[in-house]
Design an enzyme around this catalytic site. Structure first.
Site, PDB file in Angstrom:
ATOM      1  CB  SER B  20      -0.964  -0.024   1.173  1.00  0.00           C
ATOM      2  OG  SER B  20      -0.245  -0.161   2.363  1.00  0.00           O
ATOM      3  CB  VAL B  21      -0.155   4.794  -0.258  1.00  0.00           C
ATOM      4  CG1 VAL B  21       0.522   6.122  -0.529  1.00  0.00           C
ATOM      5  CG2 VAL B  21      -1.200   4.492  -1.306  1.00  0.00           C
ATOM      6  CG  ASP B  98       6.634   0.548  -8.880  1.00  0.00           C
ATOM      7  OD1 ASP B  98       6.104   0.041  -7.883  1.00  0.00           O
ATOM      8  OD2 ASP B  98       6.886   1.769  -8.981  1.00  0.00           O
ATOM      9  N   GLY B 101      -0.435   1.628  -6.092  1.00  0.00           N
ATOM     10  CA  GLY B 101      -1.363   1.236  -5.041  1.00  0.00           C
ATOM     11  C   GLY B 101      -2.659   2.011  -5.070  1.00  0.00           C
ATOM     12  CE  LYS B 154       7.511   2.754   5.758  1.00  0.00           C
ATOM     13  NZ  LYS B 154       6.612   3.893   5.674  1.00  0.00           N
ATOM     14  CG  ASP B 156      13.555   1.339  10.435  1.00  0.00           C
ATOM     15  OD1 ASP B 156      12.553   0.752   9.967  1.00  0.00           O
ATOM     16  OD2 ASP B 156      13.880   2.492  10.084  1.00  0.00           O
ATOM     17  CB  SER B 528     -32.491  -1.387 -29.294  1.00  0.00           C
ATOM     18  OG  SER B 528     -33.108  -0.668 -30.329  1.00  0.00           O
TER      19      SER B 528
END
Lengths: 299, 622
Positions: B20-21, B98, B101, B154, B156, B528
């Site tokens: 995701s972003v 790539d 998202g 992430k 960290d 139609s």
């Protein structure tokens, strides 16, 4: 046993050629004489062998190409027995459009973009093969292998046909066309390794030689003929240079090099710290300029 | 094949990244490019300039700008379209798709995944498994990607917590297993610092697996297609002169050898591979992926789209169950005639009402009447002629198709074949003795369809009635199908959504074609609204048996007349999906008869139709 990397790229490109030809009425190969065009032409011959490629070559000439390129072009068409169409935008001929007086952007737009549009209309080509690669430039990385163009030759990057698997949508209405890029997934190094492996003839400007150049805006420009105006005190220097990419000679930067064979070029490429298009003056007009040119119909 | 060096043996891995972003996807790709040799000094200079101008990372390099190459993407700071990027290591070449998202999510994912051998799914360790994570995984599983890495990014920001990583990994593996993804490699990561991206890091000493790049270098490529019977798809019949007739195409499975006995499908004739030709000389065999030209021993009928199959033949059918992914903003209309491209064949195509659609957030099966953009459903699909195909899980190349709109030529859908429907081979048209010709001879006139189209209140039924009266008076066998009447019986189950309107007209088109077979002049009076269905109706009868009559009345005039009081109801908000108001009407481009009811009376309009029928040879001149 499996296919090697170059075999696979080759097979993919041949597949694309056959698919486009099988589904089009009047295909053409945009032949711009450079190394990518040479590889493209070689693949086209492989794709249809033992038949000759079932389409002519089209060169959109600006009259400002290196002289060697023009000689190579004519020799190649003769050697392979292929039909060569050369189109020069008659308006540009009449007005003497050139990169010095009119600037690189207008020069490129009028000679190349408008010239290509004229030729596509004149011969009613519905599919045009080009040698563009996705690794060249950011907007090309986003372009489809089969790139749809409107009847006005416009490319709309926000509204491209989704391209799934190896299934290409080739359906168009009258006047519309498709640019097909069989080398989309090749890199510059692949092109060179393939040229080496297949012993494909290329213009000798790619190999280092002593050539007369002047340095302008940090770019080495080769003085190919006496139409190039020199500034006061500007004297061409003889340097050992070669070209990584070929276009109009006043807009194509040379690189200093000693590479005189394809092997040496490949060795040099592995160590280079710059991309092939860094010598292209026209790419630097402004950020996103390739995208803008392509939207207008540039190849 | 020529001699190769080591570099050439390494092969090419195509993979996609999703997440995701703001989960660090661009940072990851940027780092992979940066660490490889494919990011040059001038590109870095440009990136620096772009980063300071458009970047979102202050003074730092904004790697997202490497992949978001379009001006509009830079302006808006979002990814609009799939980008394909290249990088290489000493051991392997990579093409990474790539996928954005944002909007058109499924469409882009499916596009990127269709050519990928592996998938890297990123998530943010702080947030754990989100809807997006599940969605990516469901799509990756549907597209048949067997090699999946979960990058727990992430970490960290979670102090490289092993328990956080283990917990996420365990729950993700369980979820992936439910979807049939047998093996998942979970990697603890901090892309911004490069932790476990290219090499393993001592920040996660407890992690014994490989870094992402090492995993990418070890994923097997194309292993499934290398085994099994040879399949060769013919793209182009190669006839340079009358001494050579070869079939240019590609090996999509297995290895094709000289001397192999092959079935030519569809058709089923057998022959032998006599030669495998290339510009570099003949080959004894062609391995998976080769583009070659095959010469057969016998003069059998082979054309573009044929498949040469060694050993057991594959399915030849004109109906399949398939997973259909809808890509266009106009919804899928069951019953509408589209085109499909499958292998090297382009065929007429329609989809039944979906059996269900798949909720890409949960994997649940939901009821569906149609499919909107980005939705995936399971449905029976019908082709207008049999083609050779295989289930997608056996062959991506012979089990996938794209759907094209006949009028706009857009790529509107994509699909993956589950299996061939046996009944498509068993239901056959019954030949009968008393045929259309016999009825024409008895009736003394030719049959046809006179198709009146136009807005509600345009005057279709009034004019059709006058035409029928005139025909009847001359002894012509007629029948009038009127929209309102049919909706009370045959089509009572249909409403006024686009999908129902398509089905409404499809049935009427079929009925009118049957009545033409019965030898009648059929008058059809239906709004139609869509060109595609009127074209369908036209296609069901002979070319000279269809007369489209456009009853052209401007909306303002129809509203003023309002013979049924419907426009008044719309105005009061009591009626939705009304043609010309909140539902589209597509006027014909080239109708056989164009009636302007603001300038001609119903009688003179009817006379114009009769004149056309005389011109078409339906009515005698007198």
């Amino acid at each position: 046993m499996t296919l090697g990397q170059l075999d696979r790229l080759e097979a993919d490109s041949i597949d694309i050629f056959r698919e486009a030809v099988a589904e089009s009425e009047r295909p053409v190969l945009l032949y711009s004489i450079g190394k990518d065009s040479s590889v493209l032409l070689h693949l086209a011959r492989k794709a249809f062998y033992p038949s000759p490629p079932p389409f002519p070559l089209l060169h959109v000439d600006t009259t400002w190409k290196f002289r060697e390129m023009i000689a190579f072009r004519d020799e190649t068409a003769r050697r392979l027995g292929l039909e060569l169409i050369v189109h020069r935008n008659p308006d540009c001929v009449a007005q003497g459009i050139n990169p010095f007086d009119h600037g690189s952007a207008r020069h490129t737009d009028l000679w190349k973009t408008q010239g290509l549009r004229q030729a596509m209309d004149k011969y009613r080509f519905d599919v045009a093969f080009g040698g563009a690669r996705r690794d060249e430039e950011a907007s090309r990385a986003k372009e489809r292998v089969f790139s749809f163009r409107t009847a006005q030759h416009r490319w709309d990057p926000k509204n491209q046909r989704p391209e799934l698997w190896r299934l290409y949508n080739t359906r168009i209405a009258p006047g519309e066309s498709i640019r097909v890029f069989p080398l989309s997934n090749w890199t510059e190094l692949d092109v060179w390794r393939y040229i080496e492996r297949e012993r494909i003839p290329i213009v000798s400007l790619y190999f280092a030689a002593k050539r007369p150049v002047v340095e302008r805006d940090g770019v080495l420009i080769m003085v190919d003929d006496d139409r190039m105006p020199l500034a006061d005190g500007e004297v061409p220097m003889w340097r050992s240079v070669r070209f990584r990419t070929l276009g109009c000679y006043p807009l194509t930067g040379a690189v200093e090099s000693r590479a005189r064979t394809v092997e040496e070029i490949i060795a040099e490429m592995r160590d280079t710290t710059t991309s092939e298009r860094q010598g292209r003056v026209i790419d630097r007009d402004q950020s996103g300029s390739m995208e803008r040119k392509k939207q207008e119909g540039y190849f | 094949m020529r001699s190769r060096n080591r570099e050439d043996e390494t092969g090419l891995l195509r993979f996609l990244t999703c997440g995701s972003v703001d989960d660090g996807k661009s940072t990851l790709i940027g780092r992979l490019l940066y660490e490889s040799k494919l990011l040059y000094a001038d590109q870095l200079t440009a990136l620096r300039a772009d980063s300071s101008r458009y970047g979102t990372r202050g003074a730092e390099l904004d790697f997202a700008l490497l992949v978001d190459g379009l001006a509009a993407e830079r302006e808006q700071g979002i990814t609009i379209d799939v980008a394909y990027r290249f990088f290489a290591t000493g051991d392997r070449r990579f093409i990474v798709a790539d996928t954005p998202g944002h909007e058109q999510y499924t469409r882009n994912m499916v596009t990127g995944a269709s050519t990928a051998d592996a998938a890297v799914i990123l998530l943010d360790a702080r947030k754990g498994i989100l809807t997006q994570t599940r969605r990516h995984t469901i799509l990756v599983a549907l597209l048949g990607i067997r090699h999946v890495a979960l990058a727990v990014n992430k970490l960290d920001l979670m102090d490289y917590s092993r328990s956080v990583f283990d917990d996420i990994s365990e729950r993700y593996r369980a979820f992936a297993a439910e979807l049939g993804i047998a093996e998942v490699t979970c990697i603890p990561m901090a892309a911004v610092e490069g932790t476990n991206v290219v090499t393993t890091s001592d920040r996660t000493p407890w992690y014994e697996g490989s870094a992402l790049l090492e995993w990418l270098e070890s994923v097997p490529i194309h292993e499934a297609e290398q085994v099994g019977p040879a399949r060769f798809l013919v793209q182009w019949v190669n006839r340079p002169d009358d001494t050579f007739r070869g079939f240019s195409g590609r090996v999509l499975r297995g290895t094709l050898r000289v001397g192999d006995e092959v079935h030519v499908l569809p058709g089923g004739r057998k022959s032998k591979v006599e030669r495998i030709t290339t510009m570099d000389g003949d080959l004894p065999c062609a391995v998976l992926g080769s583009s070659v030209t095959v010469v057969l021993a016998d003069e059998v009928d082979v054309s573009r789209g044929s498949v040469l199959a060694a050993e057991e033949p594959l399915d030849v059918a004109d109906a399949f169950q398939a997973h259909v992914v809808w890509l266009d903003e106009h919804e899928l209309l069951p019953g509408r005639r589209y085109l499909a491209k499958l292998g090297a064949s382009t065929v007429g195509f329609s989809v039944d009402r979906p059996k269900h659609r798949i909720d890409v957030d949960t994997g649940a099966r939901l009821p569906a009447k149609t499919l909107a953009a980005g939705e995936i459903g399971v449905a029976n699909v019908h082709l207008d002629r049999p083609v050779a195909a295989e289930p997608y899980h056996t062959s991506r190349d012979l089990g996938s198709f794209i759907v094209l709109d006949r009028l706009s030529n857009r790529t509107v859908g994509a699909g993956m074949i589950d299996f061939a429907l046996r009944r498509s081979a068993n239901v056959r048209w019954q030949a009968v003795t008393v045929d259309k010709q016999a009825r024409v001879a008895r009736n003394g006139h030719r049959p046809c369809v006179v198709w009146f189209t136009g807005l509600s209140g345009a005057g279709k039924s009034t004019i059709a009635d006058l035409v029928e009266k005139a025909l009847h008076a001359r002894g012509v066998h007629t029948f009038l199908l009127d929209g309102d009447n049919i909706r009370q019986g045959l089509n009572a189950d249909l409403g006024f959504t686009d999908a129902d309107r398509v089905e409404n007209i499809r049935r009427i088109a079929e009925v009118s074609a049957l009545l033409v077979d019965a030898g009648l002049v059929v008058l059809v009076s239906f709004i139609s609204p869509f060109r595609a269905e009127r074209e369908l109706a036209r296609g069901l009868v002979e070319r000279d048996e269809f007369c489209e009559v456009y009853v052209d009345t401007p909306l303002e005039e129809a509203r003023r007349r309002d013979p049924k009081g419907l426009y008044a109801k719309v105005r009061r908000g009591e009626l939705a999906n009304f043609t010309g108001i909140d539902s589209p009407y597509e006027p014909p481009f080239e109708p056989e008869v164009w009636l302007d009811t603001t300038t001609s009376s119903p009688d003179s309009a009817a006379e114009q139709v009769l004149a056309k029928l005389r011109e078409m040879g339906i009515l005698d001149e007198h």
